[in-house]
Motif scaffolding. Structure first.
Motif, PDB file in Angstrom:
ATOM      1  N   SER A  20      -5.056   2.804  -2.877  1.00  0.00           N
ATOM      2  CA  SER A  20      -4.693   1.423  -2.545  1.00  0.00           C
ATOM      3  C   SER A  20      -3.197   1.241  -2.779  1.00  0.00           C
ATOM      4  O   SER A  20      -2.535   2.070  -3.430  1.00  0.00           O
ATOM      5  CB  SER A  20      -5.472   0.459  -3.436  1.00  0.00           C
ATOM      6  OG  SER A  20      -5.084   0.623  -4.793  1.00  0.00           O
ATOM      7  N   ASP A  21      -2.650   0.152  -2.284  1.00  0.00           N
ATOM      8  CA  ASP A  21      -1.231  -0.126  -2.519  1.00  0.00           C
ATOM      9  C   ASP A  21      -0.942  -0.238  -4.011  1.00  0.00           C
ATOM     10  O   ASP A  21       0.096   0.254  -4.486  1.00  0.00           O
ATOM     11  CB  ASP A  21      -0.819  -1.417  -1.808  1.00  0.00           C
ATOM     12  CG  ASP A  21      -0.783  -1.274  -0.292  1.00  0.00           C
ATOM     13  OD1 ASP A  21      -0.718  -0.122   0.198  1.00  0.00           O
ATOM     14  OD2 ASP A  21      -0.834  -2.308   0.402  1.00  0.00           O
ATOM     15  N   GLU A  22      -1.840  -0.857  -4.748  1.00  0.00           N
ATOM     16  CA  GLU A  22      -1.655  -1.009  -6.191  1.00  0.00           C
ATOM     17  C   GLU A  22      -1.639   0.358  -6.873  1.00  0.00           C
ATOM     18  O   GLU A  22      -0.772   0.632  -7.725  1.00  0.00           O
ATOM     19  CB  GLU A  22      -2.764  -1.874  -6.776  1.00  0.00           C
ATOM     20  CG  GLU A  22      -2.635  -2.132  -8.273  1.00  0.00           C
ATOM     21  CD  GLU A  22      -3.738  -3.047  -8.793  1.00  0.00           C
ATOM     22  OE1 GLU A  22      -3.435  -3.975  -9.545  1.00  0.00           O
ATOM     23  OE2 GLU A  22      -4.920  -2.830  -8.430  1.00  0.00           O
TER      24      GLU A  22
ATOM     25  N   ILE B 299      -0.080   8.824   3.572  1.00  0.00           N
ATOM     26  CA  ILE B 299      -0.128   8.640   2.123  1.00  0.00           C
ATOM     27  C   ILE B 299       0.309   9.918   1.423  1.00  0.00           C
ATOM     28  O   ILE B 299       1.104   9.890   0.471  1.00  0.00           O
ATOM     29  CB  ILE B 299      -1.549   8.227   1.691  1.00  0.00           C
ATOM     30  CG1 ILE B 299      -1.907   6.876   2.305  1.00  0.00           C
ATOM     31  CG2 ILE B 299      -1.665   8.181   0.171  1.00  0.00           C
ATOM     32  CD1 ILE B 299      -3.372   6.516   2.181  1.00  0.00           C
TER      33      ILE B 299
ATOM     34  N   SER C  48       1.601   2.307  -6.161  1.00  0.00           N
ATOM     35  CA  SER C  48       2.712   1.798  -6.968  1.00  0.00           C
ATOM     36  C   SER C  48       2.634   2.308  -8.402  1.00  0.00           C
ATOM     37  O   SER C  48       3.654   2.676  -9.002  1.00  0.00           O
ATOM     38  CB  SER C  48       2.715   0.272  -6.962  1.00  0.00           C
ATOM     39  OG  SER C  48       2.976  -0.230  -5.670  1.00  0.00           O
TER      40      SER C  48
END
Length: 248
Positions: A80-82, A123, A85
């Motif tokens: 996921s983006d979270e 990704i 990060s």
């Protein structure tokens, strides 16, 4: 090749999280594991933080940087983006991507590379541009490996849960060792490194390492933590290192 051991700290974190207290210490037990010769530490920061918390990541990063600079930080999870990060901020040496639904209690299957390669390619490229080695969770299925290699990943991690489930069935265990070995053979032919993880124990590791002599790394949490309750963390690490074929 010597198979390296990465200690998964999630089970320790889950025990800590039963109380609003700072023990057992995730970083403290990580320090003992690395002092006993573990090659690295693994965490799986899930969105609900029911195991490792996001706040644990910088503390583990600092532990490695300040005390064990040759060790590796392996962070696994759904991209996921979270999550992406988090791993970039933590400067993980290795990122292991798993196809988990957030509600899953634990990882229980590999990627469908034929269907999901196009999702994974950008990704993988992003993580590699950040300097991380990228490993993708894979089922014991040689037919999937060409598509896995097409994502640009560096390694696959063999999902060994079904093998672990054969703990009381030697015939089935031998069959699973061969399935996992055939998948590793396919990966090596395509230039991919091979890791393995899930429900590995001191008892079932040696046959796997014997069948896959170029097995680069195993990440182990549940079985090692269970052993640590009986033998202590340092001795549990030494037991698993011996099971990997290391001189201890």
């Amino acid at each position: 090749m010597t198979t390296m051991l990465s200690v998964n700290l999630n089970a320790i974190a889950m025990l800590r999280n039963r109380r609003d207290l700072p023990w057992p210490s995730v970083t403290g037990l990580g320090r003992i594991a690395l002092s006993a010769g573990a090659h690295g530490l693994t965490v799986h920061p899930r969105p609900d933080q029911r195991h490792v918390r996001f706040s644990d990541l910088p503390e583990i990063r600092a532990l490695i940087d300040e005390e064990f600079p040759d060790a590796e930080f392996n962070i696994e999870g759904y991209p996921s983006d979270e999550f992406l990060s988090l791993v970039v901020d933590a400067r993980a040496e290795q990122v292991t991507l798993v196809p988990d639904d957030p509600s899953q209690p634990t990882s229980d299957h590999g990627w469908d590379f034929g269907a999901q390669a196009d999702f994974l390619k950008p990704i993988v490229a992003r993580l590699k541009s950040e300097g991380a080695r990228v490993s993708l969770f894979a089922d014991a299925d040689p037919a999937q490996i060409e598509a896995a290699a097409g994502t640009g990943c560096d390694r696959i991690e063999l999902y060994t849960g079904p093998y672990g489930a054969t703990h009381s069935d030697p015939k089935a265990a031998a069959e699973w060792v061969e399935k996992l070995g055939a998948t590793a053979d396919a990966a090596h032919r395509l230039g991919l490194g091979v890791n393995a993880g899930h429900d590995l124990t001191v008892q079932n590791l040696p046959p796997l390492v014997a069948r896959i002599p170029e097995l680069a790394e195993v990440s182990i949490g549940h079985g090692l933590t269970a052993d640590a309750l009986e033998y202590g963390m340092a001795e549990a690490v030494r037991r698993f290192r011996r099971a990997c074929g290391q001189d201890v």
